[in-house]
Design a protein around this motif. Structure first.
Motif, PDB file in Angstrom:
ATOM      1  N   ALA A   1       2.088  -3.069  -6.155  1.00  0.00           N
ATOM      2  CA  ALA A   1       3.427  -2.387  -6.995  1.00  0.00           C
ATOM      3  C   ALA A   1       4.132  -1.537  -5.485  1.00  0.00           C
ATOM      4  O   ALA A   1       5.307  -1.562  -5.459  1.00  0.00           O
ATOM      5  CB  ALA A   1       2.451  -0.905  -7.285  1.00  0.00           C
ATOM      6  N   LYS A   2       3.568  -0.863  -4.390  1.00  0.00           N
ATOM      7  CA  LYS A   2       3.801  -0.636  -2.933  1.00  0.00           C
ATOM      8  C   LYS A   2       4.047  -0.868  -2.270  1.00  0.00           C
ATOM      9  O   LYS A   2       5.261  -0.592  -1.375  1.00  0.00           O
ATOM     10  CB  LYS A   2       3.094   0.732  -2.353  1.00  0.00           C
ATOM     11  N   ASN A   3       3.819  -1.665  -1.862  1.00  0.00           N
ATOM     12  CA  ASN A   3       3.621  -2.893  -0.421  1.00  0.00           C
ATOM     13  C   ASN A   3       4.388  -4.620  -1.105  1.00  0.00           C
ATOM     14  O   ASN A   3       3.183  -5.506  -0.263  1.00  0.00           O
ATOM     15  CB  ASN A   3       2.778  -2.714   0.165  1.00  0.00           C
ATOM     16  N   PRO A   4       4.846  -4.596  -1.657  1.00  0.00           N
ATOM     17  CA  PRO A   4       5.391  -6.422  -2.258  1.00  0.00           C
ATOM     18  C   PRO A   4       5.281  -7.469  -1.415  1.00  0.00           C
ATOM     19  O   PRO A   4       4.405  -8.418  -1.266  1.00  0.00           O
ATOM     20  CB  PRO A   4       6.714  -6.388  -3.343  1.00  0.00           C
ATOM     21  N   SER A   5       5.657  -6.438   0.172  1.00  0.00           N
ATOM     22  CA  SER A   5       6.249  -7.859   1.362  1.00  0.00           C
ATOM     23  C   SER A   5       4.787  -8.315   1.802  1.00  0.00           C
ATOM     24  O   SER A   5       4.934  -9.074   2.670  1.00  0.00           O
ATOM     25  CB  SER A   5       6.915  -6.985   2.432  1.00  0.00           C
ATOM     26  N   ARG A   6       3.664  -7.601   1.417  1.00  0.00           N
ATOM     27  CA  ARG A   6       2.679  -7.586   1.468  1.00  0.00           C
ATOM     28  C   ARG A   6       2.004  -9.014   0.875  1.00  0.00           C
ATOM     29  O   ARG A   6       1.301  -9.750   1.986  1.00  0.00           O
ATOM     30  CB  ARG A   6       1.290  -6.680   1.537  1.00  0.00           C
ATOM     31  N   TYR A   7       2.325  -9.598  -0.014  1.00  0.00           N
ATOM     32  CA  TYR A   7       2.010 -11.026  -0.649  1.00  0.00           C
ATOM     33  C   TYR A   7       3.205 -11.759  -0.927  1.00  0.00           C
ATOM     34  O   TYR A   7       4.130 -11.839  -0.497  1.00  0.00           O
ATOM     35  CB  TYR A   7       1.598 -10.279  -2.148  1.00  0.00           C
TER      36      TYR A   7
END
Length: 169
Positions: free
Chosen positions: A100-106
């Motif tokens: 939710a806070k860091n979508p680019s991590r996935y």
């Protein structure tokens, strides 16, 4: 005992209800399938509930559904506070909250196809509208949907697929 039984019945069909809602042309979202979240390409990944594509702007969100109607004497029936999310300690929900806070991590795939997720959507049994904005701000969750409202939409739309589900089950 009756409430526990009804809670389990709704729990069994609640994901199907959301899928039906997403299939309706009036729904704001299209369901692209179950998402798999990975931190690295070689990781097995974790499966969540829905990949929802906005019908207005095409953005894609990873959605997780929590529908605990009667659990712990109705403690989680209506989402009213951030602390109600804290009892979900599983790795999939932890990743959902991080996404939710860091979508680019996935790395996210749905039906074997890579998708670009821009955030997260939480689906809860019922929500306190006065608390939704605070929970969204604190968690970074894009939207919080209510199964209660989803069912109301399906009834108002006289959705034939929903009617069929109710009649058959």
């Amino acid at each position: 005992d009756r409430d526990k039984f009804l809670s389990r019945i709704v729990g069994i069909f609640s994901e199907e209800i959301v899928r039906i809602w997403c299939n309706n042309p009036k729904s704001p979202y299209e369901n692209l399938g179950r998402p798999v979240l990975k931190k690295t390409a070689n990781e097995r990944g974790l499966v969540l509930d829905f990949t929802l594509k906005s019908n207005t702007d095409g953005r894609v969100f990873i959605a997780e559904q929590k529908c605990e109607l009667q659990y712990q004497n109705y403690k989680y029936l209506k989402l009213k506070s951030l602390s109600q999310l804290d009892h979900h300690k599983g790795e999939a929900f932890t990743r959902f909250r991080d996404l939710a806070k860091n979508p680019s991590r996935y790395i996210v795939t749905a039906n074997g196809k890579k998708v670009h997720s821009t955030g997260a959507i939480l689906i809860w049994g019922s929500v306190d509208e006065n608390s939704v904005n605070m929970i969204k701000q604190e968690t970074g969750i894009h939207d919080i949907l209510s199964l209660e409202i989803i069912i109301s939409d399906l009834l108002r739309w006289v959705d034939p697929e929903y009617q069929r589900l109710i009649n058959e089950r």
